[in-house]
Design a protein around this motif. Structure first.
Motif, PDB file in Angstrom:
ATOM      1  N   CYS A 113     -22.392   2.624 -20.111  1.00  0.00           N
ATOM      2  CA  CYS A 113     -23.178   3.727 -19.556  1.00  0.00           C
ATOM      3  C   CYS A 113     -24.398   3.229 -18.797  1.00  0.00           C
ATOM      4  O   CYS A 113     -25.040   3.997 -18.093  1.00  0.00           O
ATOM      5  N   CYS A 153     -26.159  -1.491 -21.294  1.00  0.00           N
ATOM      6  CA  CYS A 153     -24.858  -1.147 -21.866  1.00  0.00           C
ATOM      7  C   CYS A 153     -23.775  -1.261 -20.789  1.00  0.00           C
ATOM      8  O   CYS A 153     -23.932  -0.744 -19.687  1.00  0.00           O
ATOM      9  N   ARG A 201     -21.492   8.578 -20.834  1.00  0.00           N
ATOM     10  CA  ARG A 201     -21.625   7.763 -22.041  1.00  0.00           C
ATOM     11  C   ARG A 201     -20.479   8.117 -22.981  1.00  0.00           C
ATOM     12  O   ARG A 201     -20.038   9.263 -22.999  1.00  0.00           O
ATOM     13  N   CYS A 216     -24.926  -0.077 -25.886  1.00  0.00           N
ATOM     14  CA  CYS A 216     -26.017   0.692 -26.470  1.00  0.00           C
ATOM     15  C   CYS A 216     -25.552   1.262 -27.800  1.00  0.00           C
ATOM     16  O   CYS A 216     -24.380   1.165 -28.151  1.00  0.00           O
ATOM     17  N   CYS A 242     -22.633   4.057 -27.304  1.00  0.00           N
ATOM     18  CA  CYS A 242     -21.324   3.549 -26.877  1.00  0.00           C
ATOM     19  C   CYS A 242     -20.770   2.567 -27.911  1.00  0.00           C
ATOM     20  O   CYS A 242     -19.571   2.547 -28.184  1.00  0.00           O
TER      21      CYS A 242
HETATM   22 ZN   LIG Z   1     -23.870   3.011 -23.600  1.00  0.00          ZN
END
Ligand SMILES: [Zn+2]
Length: 396
Positions: free
Chosen positions: A273, A270, A361, A303, A306
């Motif tokens: 994060c 991601c 995150r 991800c 997010c």
């Molecule tokens: Zn993320």
């Protein structure tokens, strides 16, 4: 400082090491490689900006390094025992650095080399015995700053160093140690270029550098080394490579640039994060304002957490401000909403992400239907519906 630091090595497209991004528990910083070319130095300024931007986004120092280590030209995150060890690494002078400096010498300009030889051969003991002027008190009480009185012949010799190309911006003298008196074995030709550049350029900042170099023999050593190199570049290089280097101008051990890493099929991480798994998606926001339209895009591996957060933020924004121009109402706002719905489907397929390595995150927050701003979209929707209905009724 004696605690370990993490760093990544950053290279220019031609493989030259530009410098290092390093971090400890609290901060992340940039370190230029001292002997790098002027082009690499400029490239380092871009890396410097990236480091601080990433840190400003709230990533941890290690998170910044992890993120940048995925960019082309970046090496893996590595640990050094302490900052001093990294500074040693940044002080390394490579054979490529030497070759780059020698390439600044203008071999084809025979007249300039002739002038160098004649100018130095013409120097007398009087020229070498530099006298200083100034230093006396004027009647007003002010002290005149002392300054060296260089002879015309000495000026000519210095000009001749310029003439053969031995004074070059490719040696960043302010980032390197000032050259010392010549070692017994003579100066290596590349070190002669370094010394010529440093002495002649530093004289502009502080009077007396040339006088000192004349006094301790460095200036003559520079000329001797350059003339020997011009006479036989290959032989001179071989002889001096065999001689033990001395003084602070010596080259440090050679360190090869990091080998380009094989393109390992690492699971996508991601971009916010650092968590995995992540899907490569693009979310958009659109803003229509009568005459102006704005488009915003956030793309990259995200991800589930997010990605959902980005989707909800940009979609709500579009629902609120996406409608207020004709093209926006009928084309861009609907298109943006549909594309976001397609993208969020990819993200929602992912399992919950593992622990992140880059920093905090995003918080997805409440769903879009619980965000009041989203209901602004009812205004254009009802208006369109109204127009359709009145159109149908009027046409009937
Ligand atoms: Zn993320």
């Amino acid at each position: 400082m004696s605690s370990p630091v993490h760093y990544i090595t950053l290279t220019a497209p031609d493989g030259e090491v530009v410098g290092y991004a390093w971090g400890d528990d609290t901060d992340v910083e940039w370190m230029h490689r001292k002997a790098s070319s002027s082009g690499a130095y400029k490239a380092g300024l871009d890396w410097y900006t990236k480091v601080h931007e990433a840190h400003g986004r709230g990533l941890t120092p290690l998170g910044v390094l992890n993120l940048l280590s995925r960019e082309p030209g970046a090496g893996p995150v590595t640990e050094a025992p302490d900052l001093a060890a990294l500074e040693d690494l940044a002080g390394v002078v490579t054979p490529a650095d030497d070759r780059r400096l020698l390439a600044q010498l203008d071999r084809d300009n025979a007249a300039a080399w002739q002038e160098l030889a004649e100018a130095f051969d013409a120097l007398t003991e009087e020229d070498r015995d530099v006298q200083w002027g100034g230093g006396h008190k004027s009647p007003s009480g002010a002290t005149h700053v002392p300054f060296p009185r260089y002879s015309k012949a000495l000026f000519r010799a210095v000009q001749a160093l310029h003439g053969v190309g031995a004074v070059t911006p490719e040696h960043r003298w302010r980032h390197s140690p000032m050259p010392q008196a010549p070692p017994a074995g003579g100066l290596r030709p590349a070190d002669a270029v370094r010394a010529a550049t440093a002495v002649v350029t530093a004289e502009r900042m502080s009077d007396g550098e040339i006088a000192t170099a004349v006094e301790n023999g460095l200036l003559d050593a520079i000329a001797d080394s350059l003339r020997a190199w011009y006479a036989d570049p290959a032989a001179e290089q071989t002889r001096l490579e065999a001689a033990p280097p001395a003084g602070r101008l010596r080259s440090a051990p050679v360190v090869a640039p990091p080998a380009p890493r094989p393109e390992a099929p690492a699971p996508p991480m991601c971009r916010f994060c650092g968590g995995s798994p992540a899907a490569d998606v693009t979310f958009r926001a659109h803003r229509g304002l009568v005459l102006f339209m704005g488009f915003k895009k956030m793309a990259g591996p995200m991800c589930m957490t997010c990605g959902l957060a980005v989707h909800r933020a940009l979609t709500t924004h579009t629902l609120c401000v996406g409608w207020w121009s004709p093209f926006s109402l009928f084309v861009f706002a609907p298109l943006t909403l549909v594309r976001n719905l397609l993208a969020v489907r990819e993200v929602k397929k992912l399992p919950a992400p593992g622990p992140g390595t880059l920093g905090p995150r995003y918080d997805p927050g409440v769903p879009i239907h619980r965000r009041p701003r989203a209901y602004v979209a009812l205004v254009p929707a009802l208006w369109v519906l109204f127009m359709i209905v009145t159109g149908l009724v009027g046409g009937a």
